[in-house]
Every structure is written in structure tokens, then in C-alpha cells.
Motif scaffolding. Sequence first.
Motif, mmCIF file in Angstrom:
data_model
loop_
_atom_site.group_PDB
_atom_site.id
_atom_site.type_symbol
_atom_site.label_atom_id
_atom_site.label_comp_id
_atom_site.label_asym_id
_atom_site.label_seq_id
_atom_site.Cartn_x
_atom_site.Cartn_y
_atom_site.Cartn_z
ATOM 1 N N ARG A 67 71.298 100.540 42.186
ATOM 2 C CA ARG A 67 70.465 101.675 42.557
ATOM 3 C C ARG A 67 69.370 101.181 43.494
ATOM 4 O O ARG A 67 68.658 100.234 43.187
ATOM 5 N N GLU A 70 66.642 106.257 45.520
ATOM 6 C CA GLU A 70 67.432 107.414 45.080
ATOM 7 C C GLU A 70 68.898 107.312 45.510
ATOM 8 O O GLU A 70 69.658 108.242 45.326
ATOM 9 N N GLU A 72 72.679 105.074 45.468
ATOM 10 C CA GLU A 72 73.470 104.046 44.813
ATOM 11 C C GLU A 72 74.224 103.273 45.887
ATOM 12 O O GLU A 72 74.794 103.866 46.803
#
Length: 91
Positions: A67, A70, A72
Motif C-alpha cells: 500500500r 491510497e 496498492e
Amino acid sequence: MGILDFFKNKPKNTANVAKERLRIIVAQERAQRDSPDYLPTLRREILEVIKKYVNVDPDAVLISVERDGEHEVLELSVALPEKANAALGNG
């Protein structure tokens, strides 16, 4: 140091090798706990595609999701054998 000492096999530091392998295994286990459910299937399918071109060890494909704020980030690492690197012009 005599001339014969030069030809003797030097003992390998197996403790350091074992320690490094254990560190990698622990890191992979930690990464897999938080990983999405589709990663094992994705890893297997990527390995099948790579094997069409290069014979790689199944353990040579590492996939992780991290992560970043915000977002991935999917990280893919494939350790290619030396012969494959030479054939691709990288070795």
C-alpha cells in the motif's frame, strides 16, 4: 600460507546462508498474511506464461502487494537463470 592451502576448499558460512533464507521466508509469510486472495492464482498463471519462454524455478517468482498512500502497488520479481539473461542480452 603454503601452496597446498590455496587448493583446499574453504568452509562455507552455512549459518549466514541459513539466516538469509529464514529472513526471506519470514518476509514472504508476513507479506502473504495481508495479501489479496487472488495472488496465488496470479502467481501460478504468471509462472505458466514465463515458462513458455524460459525454464524458471517456481520459487523464482515473487509477487507482493504494498500500500502506497491510497494506492496498492503490485510488485513482481522473477529471477531468471543465467542462460536466459545471456539469451535476452542482459548477461
